[in-house]
Design an enzyme around this catalytic site. Structure first.
Site, PDB file in Angstrom:
ATOM      1  CG  ASN A 162      32.297  36.244  28.903  1.00 33.61           C
ATOM      2  OD1 ASN A 162      33.368  36.168  30.156  1.00 33.61           O
ATOM      3  ND2 ASN A 162      32.760  34.630  28.507  1.00 33.61           N
ATOM      4  CD  GLU A 258      39.903  29.693  35.904  1.00 35.65           C
ATOM      5  OE1 GLU A 258      38.942  28.572  35.009  1.00 35.65           O
ATOM      6  OE2 GLU A 258      39.974  29.334  37.454  1.00 35.65           O
ATOM      7  CB  CYS A 292      35.480  30.327  29.174  1.00 31.93           C
ATOM      8  SG  CYS A 292      34.659  30.173  30.716  1.00 31.93           S
ATOM      9  CD  GLU A 469      38.949  32.655  40.133  1.00 33.96           C
ATOM     10  OE1 GLU A 469      38.414  33.137  39.472  1.00 33.96           O
ATOM     11  OE2 GLU A 469      40.198  33.420  40.365  1.00 33.96           O
TER      12      GLU A 469
HETATM   13  P1  NAD Z   1      40.904  39.618  27.186  1.00 32.02           P
HETATM   14  O1  NAD Z   1      42.137  38.773  27.643  1.00 32.02           O
HETATM   15  O2  NAD Z   1      41.324  40.861  26.003  1.00 32.02           O
HETATM   16  O3  NAD Z   1      40.780  40.677  27.649  1.00 32.02           O
HETATM   17  C1  NAD Z   1      40.607  40.365  30.015  1.00 32.02           C
HETATM   18  C2  NAD Z   1      40.219  41.624  30.897  1.00 32.02           C
HETATM   19  O4  NAD Z   1      42.355  41.672  30.373  1.00 32.02           O
HETATM   20  C3  NAD Z   1      39.999  42.925  29.873  1.00 32.02           C
HETATM   21  O5  NAD Z   1      39.787  43.724  31.548  1.00 32.02           O
HETATM   22  C4  NAD Z   1      41.592  43.716  29.340  1.00 32.02           C
HETATM   23  O6  NAD Z   1      41.528  45.128  29.785  1.00 32.02           O
HETATM   24  C5  NAD Z   1      42.655  42.943  30.358  1.00 32.02           C
HETATM   25  N1  NAD Z   1      43.835  43.078  29.752  1.00 32.02           N
HETATM   26  C6  NAD Z   1      44.344  42.755  28.452  1.00 32.02           C
HETATM   27  N2  NAD Z   1      45.885  43.038  28.345  1.00 32.02           N
HETATM   28  C7  NAD Z   1      46.275  43.206  29.772  1.00 32.02           C
HETATM   29  C8  NAD Z   1      47.218  43.195  29.837  1.00 32.02           C
HETATM   30  N3  NAD Z   1      48.063  43.006  29.502  1.00 32.02           N
HETATM   31  N4  NAD Z   1      47.671  43.342  31.014  1.00 32.02           N
HETATM   32  C9  NAD Z   1      46.509  42.698  32.558  1.00 32.02           C
HETATM   33  N5  NAD Z   1      45.504  42.960  31.977  1.00 32.02           N
HETATM   34  C10 NAD Z   1      45.231  43.263  30.645  1.00 32.02           C
HETATM   35  O7  NAD Z   1      40.160  38.952  27.015  1.00 32.02           O
HETATM   36  P2  NAD Z   1      38.388  39.134  26.424  1.00 32.02           P
HETATM   37  O8  NAD Z   1      38.818  39.419  25.301  1.00 32.02           O
HETATM   38  O9  NAD Z   1      37.418  39.998  27.070  1.00 32.02           O
HETATM   39  O10 NAD Z   1      37.412  38.048  26.734  1.00 32.02           O
HETATM   40  C11 NAD Z   1      37.886  36.512  25.770  1.00 32.02           C
HETATM   41  C12 NAD Z   1      38.689  35.775  26.615  1.00 32.02           C
HETATM   42  O11 NAD Z   1      37.407  35.521  27.868  1.00 32.02           O
HETATM   43  C13 NAD Z   1      37.634  34.429  26.009  1.00 32.02           C
HETATM   44  O12 NAD Z   1      39.295  34.057  25.273  1.00 32.02           O
HETATM   45  C14 NAD Z   1      37.188  33.681  26.741  1.00 32.02           C
HETATM   46  O13 NAD Z   1      37.011  32.267  26.185  1.00 32.02           O
HETATM   47  C15 NAD Z   1      37.740  34.126  27.840  1.00 32.02           C
HETATM   48  N6  NAD Z   1      36.898  33.790  29.335  1.00 32.02           N
HETATM   49  C16 NAD Z   1      37.372  32.656  30.153  1.00 32.02           C
HETATM   50  C17 NAD Z   1      37.084  32.191  30.715  1.00 32.02           C
HETATM   51  C18 NAD Z   1      37.378  30.704  31.553  1.00 32.02           C
HETATM   52  O14 NAD Z   1      36.871  30.974  33.152  1.00 32.02           O
HETATM   53  N7  NAD Z   1      38.003  30.070  31.473  1.00 32.02           N
HETATM   54  C19 NAD Z   1      35.868  33.098  31.374  1.00 32.02           C
HETATM   55  C20 NAD Z   1      35.648  34.021  30.417  1.00 32.02           C
HETATM   56  C21 NAD Z   1      36.125  33.947  29.422  1.00 32.02           C
END
Ligand code: NAD
Length: 489
Positions: A162, A258, A292, A469
């Site tokens: 995002n 996060e 998020c 963070e």
């Molecule tokens: P995701 O968890 O599918 O993927 C995030 C990252 O993790 C990607 O780079 C992916 O390749 C990697 N990944 C996936 N499986 C993994 C594993 N088993 N081990 C290690 N790495 C792995 O999330 P997304 O769909 O990319 O993002 C959307 C989500 O992120 C939403 O739930 C959103 O709320 C959250 N988000 C949180 C914050 C925050 O700061 N709290 C900020 C932005 C987005």
């Protein structure tokens, strides 16, 4: 020069940019490539290099080697200087970065420019590093006791799609500032600007201090599992965060998580409705709801509910959803097909359960073939158990829920496994704070939402994450304490 090494920093600004992995100070081709789509068209944007498992290991090895001469041996002042230099280099490439950020993520160019500026600020960030200076705890005739903060080693940093550039800069800058080295992996949906950033800043740090690789979830998994990684800094979904936390236990790795959110906003009876609606609209639909800590459900006194729905729908109807490259666009598409399908499914479920749709509604083309554009949608007449209220939609569908008493609104707002942000909207500020203090979330805002100064600690309660963070707790999460006791007599 070994095969695949590219030394010119200027070539990645071609169209499409020449994307390279940054490993051990060198810009390298990957073992293969994968397709990155433009979410505004649903068509291929470019081919991105994909790191092989061996290249990932090389990156971790380089980072481990770099740590032996970086870490505690380079002063914080020098590390800050490196980050300032990197920030200046990023600023020089603002236009190209914003352009490609729009193309890979979908956000309007104006928002992409804002993200690039925030990235530069993040790199230049003057955190109060005195909180990790050594402290003498006792100094007597018999002994001296000093508390020392030491960097952890190699940080594995993983990001979602995002805010690809800003999250990359946040993780890299905090890791470097605290004396760690880092291997950063962006989302496979949005690797372009992170790799560009790696190429732009690669000469600002000793080789191996900052590594940027790209690849699928499997590369993320390998990064987390590697025994030479000291800490994982992860931003992404709750399920992935849980899997990562489990994987970290093997080597007792530190981890900052996060994760997702389902932020409530409570409008109080004394609120100025049009003002609250305006503020809630801008922070619920920011980045087309893909934040998020965007507002994801709104609780409004029953007497104000109709007026509020009408007011916020007016803002939504005045917005223009479209290709982020178009000047008129205020809200870009959803970033990927999976997210488009998820939000579609949630809205279909909401409509099937008899909700009132005040504005927006389902996309005309549910195939997403022409891009993942989704109308800004306001719904009401849904109950708290409905999926649109209880799940994180991470998209532009906002439920407005009526309440009868403040106690009830607080209880319903807290009735979630998430706990990232929350906000209260009203005129009596002391009362707003009283109500807000009863909400369980890492951040609580009054008459605003989504305001995140980089020097403040950021993180969630409950399943929204672990650790912080930014701020004092954010810096301390990247160092380890060591007690040094010297016997004098
Ligand atoms: P995701 O968890 O599918 O993927 C995030 C990252 O993790 C990607 O780079 C992916 O390749 C990697 N990944 C996936 N499986 C993994 C594993 N088993 N081990 C290690 N790495 C792995 O999330 P997304 O769909 O990319 O993002 C959307 C989500 O992120 C939403 O739930 C959103 O709320 C959250 N988000 C949180 C914050 C925050 O700061 N709290 C900020 C932005 C987005």
């Amino acid at each position: 020069m070994p095969a695949g090494v590219v030394n010119s920093a200027s070539r990645f600004m071609a169209h499409p940019p020449l994307l390279r992995l940054l490993i051990g100070g060198k810009l390298l081709k990957g073992g293969s490539t994968f397709t990155v789509l433009n979410p505004a068209t649903g068509k291929e944007l470019l081919q991105c290099p994909s790191a092989t498992p061996e290249q990932l290991n090389d990156a971790i090895k380089s980072a481990s080697k770099a740590f032996t001469t970086f870490g505690s041996k380079v002063s914080i002042k020098e590390r800050e200087k490196m980050l300032f230099n990197a920030a200046d280099k990023i600023a020089e490439h603002s236009d190209e970065l914003a352009h490609w950020l729009t193309l890979e993520q979908g956000k309007p160019l104006r928002d992409a420019r804002f993200e690039v500026r925030a990235t530069v600020d993040q790199m230049k960030l003057k955190q109060d590093t005195s909180v990790i200076d050594s402290k003498i705890l006792r100094d007597t005739n018999k002994e001296r006791a000093t508390l020392v903060y030491k960097p952890l080693g190699v940080v594995g940093a993983i990001a979602p799609w995002n805010f690809p550039l800003l999250i990359a800069a946040t993780k890299v800058s905090i890791a470097v500032l605290t004396g760690n080295t880092v291997v950063f992996k962006p989302s496979p949906c949005t690797p372009v600007t992170s790799l560009m950033m790696g190429s732009i800043i690669h000469e600002c740090f000793p080789p191996g201090v900052v590594n940027v690789i790209a690849g699928g979830n499997d590369i993320g998994e390998r990064l987390v599992a590697h025994p030479d990684i000291a800490k994982i800094s992860f931003t992404g979904s709750v399920p992935t965060g849980k899997a990562i936390r489990k994987a970290c236990t093997d080597h007792m790795k530190r981890c900052t998580l996060e994760l997702g959110g389902n932020d409530p906003a409570i409008v109080l009876a004394d609120a100025d409705v049009p003002r609250a609606a305006k503020g809630i609209f801008s922070t619920a639909f920011a980045n087309t709801g893909q934040v998020c800590c965007a507002i994801k459900r709104v609780y409004v006194p029953r007497a104000l509910h109709a007026e509020f729905c009408e007011s916020i729908s007016g803002f939504a109807q005045a917005a223009t959803v479209g290709d982020g490259q178009e000047k008129a666009t205020t809200h870009g598409p959803l970033q990927n097909k999976m997210q488009f399908n998820k939000v579609t499914e949630l809205l279909q479920d909401t409509i099937a359960n008899g909700a009132t749709v005040h504005c927006g509604g389902l996309p005309t083309d549910l195939s997403g073939a022409g891009g993942y554009h989704f109308p800004l949608t306001v719904v009401s007449g849904v109950d708290d158990e409905s999926r649109i209220v209880s799940e994180e939609q991470f998209g532009p569908v906002l439920p407005i829920l009526a309440y009868d008493t403040e106690e009830e609104a607080i209880e319903r707002a807290n009735n979630t496994r998430f706990g990232l942000g929350s906000s209260v909207w009203g005129t009596d500020l002391d009362h707003c704070v009283d109500v807000g203090m009863q909400l369980n979330s890492g951040m609580m805002w009054v008459n605003k939402h989504l305001d995140l100064p980089a020097t403040d600690p950021f993180g969630g309660h409950k399943e929204s994450g672990l650790g912080r963070e930014g701020g004092e707790s954010g810096l301390k999460a990247y160092v380890e304490e060591q007690m040094v006791l010297v016997r004098k007599a």
